[in-house]
Design an enzyme around this catalytic site. Structure first.
Site, mmCIF file in Angstrom:
data_model
loop_
_atom_site.group_PDB
_atom_site.id
_atom_site.type_symbol
_atom_site.label_atom_id
_atom_site.label_comp_id
_atom_site.label_asym_id
_atom_site.label_seq_id
_atom_site.Cartn_x
_atom_site.Cartn_y
_atom_site.Cartn_z
ATOM 1 N N LEU A 159 6.469 -22.810 39.101
ATOM 2 C CA LEU A 159 7.720 -22.284 39.415
ATOM 3 C C LEU A 159 9.063 -23.487 39.982
ATOM 4 C CD1 LEU A 159 7.858 -22.418 42.480
ATOM 5 C CD2 LEU A 159 6.683 -20.823 42.875
ATOM 6 N N PHE A 222 7.561 -34.811 32.108
ATOM 7 C CA PHE A 222 8.207 -35.096 31.023
ATOM 8 C C PHE A 222 10.039 -34.294 31.147
ATOM 9 C CE2 PHE A 222 6.038 -34.213 26.606
ATOM 10 C CZ PHE A 222 5.190 -35.685 26.840
ATOM 11 N N CYS A 272 8.817 -33.076 43.978
ATOM 12 C CA CYS A 272 8.166 -33.346 42.984
ATOM 13 C C CYS A 272 7.290 -33.915 42.344
ATOM 14 C CB CYS A 272 7.073 -31.403 42.459
ATOM 15 S SG CYS A 272 6.066 -30.286 43.832
#
Ligand code: NAD
Ligand code: UGA
Length: 463
Positions: A159, A222, A272
């Protein structure tokens, strides 16, 4: 009645369990956390995090089959399935400091489960963890004094904040990794069935444990890499009069590349991306893959470069000094639709502006409480609920979060209240630059040439 316990009531644990509770009224879902304040907030009308749709969802299931508790141990043993969703920040000390994941919260949880559980359980890694963490988890769990069997499954979360509920309800995929053994396959199947109630089965991917752990780190790496790629090109654009928005559009229309995550700006933030890339680079380093480590490290370096470059542009445009200048900072959250400021570009940019002795007036629709904490002790810093108050008397506006409401402001009114000549540094190319120039602003963009004010305003003829 089956019981699910989620350890860690954060940005992932809270929303994820609320969605499971909605779809599984016959399951009792308990979310536990060592932070009693956070739990009290989850049980109140003011949830600890802002997410569109979260308030309504939590209200509809809390007290029915979703519960929040701060006595962690009491809720471990009654559970059949335990999701571990604790934080895994970058380690700030010792070996691997600044790069490796700090696994102390996760490790404490594993020991706690081993200590108190008396019946077999499926333990689900929801947190983002270095590849092969499940092996360490299993080795801790095996040490339990009663010989209880635990099956470890990896189910990383994809998410994004600001769209968490939509992402959980309609995920691109759900990833579940487990051991290829009879008990491993059975545990994976049990987790598959939880999601299959609302996620099409073809979107539920089952893999080995290590692939699942590594795929999560790789997906974030990525995504962040695309952002650094376009930001690196934005620097080239600024020196060549190319326009990064036009370049990104042309590049992204190639279906092999695609249009997403090509928005240049002041760099990625959030809890993150940086931590997961650093973690991946560190992992590569420890595997002796120095070229791989350097490759990913560079994604973070370009991100830092982009933040610094933004401040350098301001400095250069404002005649080489920001000392004593009032800068209105529009947006402090790391992205719109969240109150989260973890690793927000605004934190670093405000610090750099402060080093230049600028006075800061910070505004944000949701993140002012966090901004106050992040900049605690920083002098010459004020916090304004109203962007018009932040801009009043300012020499420049630095737009650092892509909140759509900043497009809708009355910039004529803002212009009249600012010191002249007024500057706008649009860190996300969000605003109508031609209009701002007509009003009289000096407009600086990311990855495109600046736009000068039209002549009559610049000469003070229209004021
Ligand atoms: P968070 O900091 O918001 O929440 C983690 C919670 O765990 C905290 O409330 C903390 O008090 C609690 N906790 C820590 N140790 C504990 C213990 N021993 N027992 C009980 N509770 C404990 O973190 P988050 O943003 O929810 O992230 C959790 C994990 O999910 C991280 O690994 C992160 O990388 C990953 N993740 C986060 C996001 C996101 O958007 N934030 C998305 C995908 C994955
Ligand atoms: C990101 C991933 O998108 C999620 O899939 C992942 O689960 C999550 O990290 C995680 O593991 O924590 P999140 O950080 O919440 O989600 O938000 P994003 O929408 O990915 O944005 C991250 C940062 O990138 C923001 O600062 C945003 O402004 C920036 N960004 C995004 C850009 O600079 N350009 C873009 O084109 C897109």
């Amino acid at each position: 009645m089956k019981r699910i316990c989620c350890i860690g009531a954060g940005y992932v644990g809270g929303p994820t369990m609320a969605v499971i509770a909605r779809h599984w009224p016959e399951y009792r879902v308990e979310v536990v956390d060592i932070d009693p304040k956070r739990i009290a907030a989850w049980n109140s009308d003011h949830l600890p995090i802002y997410e569109p749709g979260l308030d309504e969802l939590v209200k509809s299931v809390r007290g029915r089959n979703l519960f929040f508790y701060d006595d962690v141990e009491a809720h471990i043993d009654p559970a059949d399935i335990i999701f571990v969703s604790v934080n895994t920040p970058t380690k700030a000390f010792g070996h691997g400091a600044g790069r490796a994941a700090d696994l102390q919260y996760w490790e404490r949880t594993a020991r706690q489960i081993a200590r108190v559980a008396t019946t077999p359980k499926i333990v689900v890694e929801k947190s983002t963890l270095p590849v092969r963490t499940a092996e360490a988890m299993e080795s801790i769990l095996r040490q339990n004094p009663r010989g209880v069997h635990f099956e470890v499954v990896s189910n990383p979360e994809f998410l994004a904040e600001g769209t968490a509920i939509r992402d959980l309800e309609q995920p691109d995929r759900v990833l579940i990794g487990g051991h290829d053994t009879p008990s491993g396959r059975a545990a994976v199947q049990e987790i598959v069935e939880i999601y299959a109630r609302w996620v099409p089965r073809e979107k539920i991917i089952v893999t080995g444990l290590w692939s699942s752990e590594l795929a999560k780190l790789t997906a974030n790496a990525f995504l962040a890499q695309r952002i650094s790629s376009i930001n690196s090109i934005s620097a080239v654009c600024e020196l060549t009069e190319a326009n990064v928005t036009e370049v990104a559009r042309a590049v992204g229309m190639d279906h092999r590349i695609g249009p997403h995550f090509l928005c240049a700006g002041v760099g990625f933030g959030g809890s993150c991306f940086r931590k997961d890339i650093l973690n991946l680079a560190y992992l590569a380093e420890t595997l002796g893959l120095h070229e791989v480590a350097r490759y990913w490290q560079q994604v973070v370096e370009i991100n830092d470069f982009q933040r610094r470059r933004f401040v350098q542009t301001m400095l250069k445009a404002m005649y080489g000094t920001l000392a004593g200048r009032r800068i209105a900072v529009f947006g402090f959250a790391f992205k719109p639709d969240t109150s989260d400021t973890r690793d927000s570009p605004a934190v670093e940019i405000c610090r750099l502006l402060h080093e230049e002795r600028a006075h800061l007036a910070i505004t944000d629709p949701r993140a002012l409480p966090s901004a106050r904490k992040d900049l605690e002790g920083l002098p010459d810093c004020s916090f304004e609920e109203d962007p018009y108050d932040a801009a009043r008397g300012a020499h420049a506006i630095a737009l650092l979060t892509r909140w759509p409401e900043y497009r809708e402001l009355d910039y004529e009114r803002i212009y009249l209240s600012m010191e002249k000549p007024p500057f706008i540094f649009d860190g996300w190319n969000l605003l109508d630059h031609a209009r701002l120039a007509r009003i009289g602003f000096h407009v600086y963009r990311v990855g495109a040439p600046p736009v000068a004010p039209t002549e009559d305003r610049a000469a003070g003829l229209k004021d």
